[in-house]
Scaffold this active site. Structure first.
Site, PDB file in Angstrom:
ATOM      1  N   ARG A 111       6.808 -16.913  -9.852  1.00  0.00           N
ATOM      2  CA  ARG A 111       6.697 -15.656 -10.588  1.00  0.00           C
ATOM      3  C   ARG A 111       7.885 -14.735 -10.346  1.00  0.00           C
ATOM      4  O   ARG A 111       8.263 -13.961 -11.216  1.00  0.00           O
ATOM      5  CB  ARG A 111       5.388 -14.949 -10.210  1.00  0.00           C
ATOM      6  CG  ARG A 111       4.198 -15.622 -10.867  1.00  0.00           C
ATOM      7  CD  ARG A 111       2.882 -15.293 -10.172  1.00  0.00           C
ATOM      8  NE  ARG A 111       1.762 -15.919 -10.877  1.00  0.00           N
ATOM      9  CZ  ARG A 111       1.448 -17.195 -10.801  1.00  0.00           C
ATOM     10  NH1 ARG A 111       2.173 -18.018 -10.055  1.00  0.00           N
ATOM     11  NH2 ARG A 111       0.418 -17.687 -11.470  1.00  0.00           N
ATOM     12  N   HIS A 123      -8.386  -8.528   3.894  1.00  0.00           N
ATOM     13  CA  HIS A 123      -7.301  -7.558   3.746  1.00  0.00           C
ATOM     14  C   HIS A 123      -6.560  -7.764   2.421  1.00  0.00           C
ATOM     15  O   HIS A 123      -6.097  -6.803   1.815  1.00  0.00           O
ATOM     16  CB  HIS A 123      -6.336  -7.682   4.933  1.00  0.00           C
ATOM     17  CG  HIS A 123      -5.270  -6.641   4.945  1.00  0.00           C
ATOM     18  ND1 HIS A 123      -5.539  -5.298   5.094  1.00  0.00           N
ATOM     19  CD2 HIS A 123      -3.924  -6.748   4.842  1.00  0.00           C
ATOM     20  CE1 HIS A 123      -4.401  -4.617   5.075  1.00  0.00           C
ATOM     21  NE2 HIS A 123      -3.410  -5.477   4.916  1.00  0.00           N
ATOM     22  N   ASN A 166       4.238  -2.255 -13.038  1.00  0.00           N
ATOM     23  CA  ASN A 166       3.672  -2.824 -11.813  1.00  0.00           C
ATOM     24  C   ASN A 166       4.079  -4.289 -11.690  1.00  0.00           C
ATOM     25  O   ASN A 166       3.580  -5.144 -12.409  1.00  0.00           O
ATOM     26  CB  ASN A 166       2.149  -2.683 -11.812  1.00  0.00           C
ATOM     27  CG  ASN A 166       1.519  -3.174 -10.520  1.00  0.00           C
ATOM     28  OD1 ASN A 166       2.184  -3.733  -9.661  1.00  0.00           O
ATOM     29  ND2 ASN A 166       0.220  -2.969 -10.393  1.00  0.00           N
ATOM     30  N   LEU A 206       0.814  -1.218   0.000  1.00  0.00           N
ATOM     31  CA  LEU A 206       0.000   0.000   0.000  1.00  0.00           C
ATOM     32  C   LEU A 206       0.846   1.265   0.000  1.00  0.00           C
ATOM     33  O   LEU A 206       0.398   2.318  -0.461  1.00  0.00           O
ATOM     34  CB  LEU A 206      -0.957   0.015   1.199  1.00  0.00           C
ATOM     35  CG  LEU A 206      -2.123  -0.965   1.111  1.00  0.00           C
ATOM     36  CD1 LEU A 206      -2.912  -0.964   2.423  1.00  0.00           C
ATOM     37  CD2 LEU A 206      -3.030  -0.640  -0.059  1.00  0.00           C
TER      38      LEU A 206
END
Length: 183
Positions: free
Chosen positions: A129, A91, A115, A60
């Site tokens: 990944r 969350h 991103n 965040l």
């Protein structure tokens, strides 16, 4: 995308002027973050660019750090990295949606952002990944930022003095010593 699927990768852009990129990473899962950063650094260096690295507490905070850097520094683009693994509460959705949305909004304002914040169901998916020799999502995020920088530079260089442009803030309207007239 499954590891065994093939997909097209754009050729690496070339730059006549050096590129400087800020990598912003949330190292909540340090080993995964380190792999993402390694992939991003390698991709930026392969394009002849340089990078700086900052760490923030969580996903965040990544968009906020990008926004601060854009206002206070001189980077050509940004790579956002981190990992959010689904837990037992909602969350996960908040962090995934809000970090992605904030980065998208910054991009729509003209920032060149790749991103690479992983949003996965479990650690195994994250590791696959993040791994540079695997899916290399850190390198992919850096490549995205590099491509956006190349587009921004191309379109900035191609811009002609035609069409409507808002008045520059330092240009005064004739006869008005107090600045431009406003409605």
């Amino acid at each position: 995308m499954a590891a065994n699927e093939q997909h097209y990768i754009l050729p690496r852009p070339e730059f006549s002027k050096p590129v400087k990129i800020l990598i912003v990473v949330a190292p909540y899962y340090k080993d995964i973050a380190d792999a993402l950063v390694a992939g991003a650094q390698a991709e930026i260096e392969a394009a002849g660019g340089t990078w700086d690295l900052v760490e923030v507490p969580g996903a965040l905070e990544v968009p906020t750090a990008v926004g601060i850097a854009e206002r206070c520094s001189n980077f050509d683009g940004y790579v956002a990295l981190g990992c959010v693994i689904r837990g037992e509460t909602t969350h996960y959705e908040t962090v995934c949606n809000d970090s992605s949305r904030a980065l998208q909004l910054l991009g729509l304002q003209g920032l060149c952002i790749g991103n690479g914040i992983l949003t996965v169901e479990n650690r195994a998916q994250a590791e696959a990944r993040a791994e540079v020799a695997g899916q290399n999502k850190g390198g992919g995020a850096a490549a995205a930022a590099l491509h956006l920088i190349a587009l921004a530079r191309k379109w900035t260089a191609d811009r002609k003095d035609i069409g409507f442009r808002p008045a520059e803030p330092d240009i005064l309207m004739a006869g008005d010593a107090n600045g431009p007239k406003t409605a």
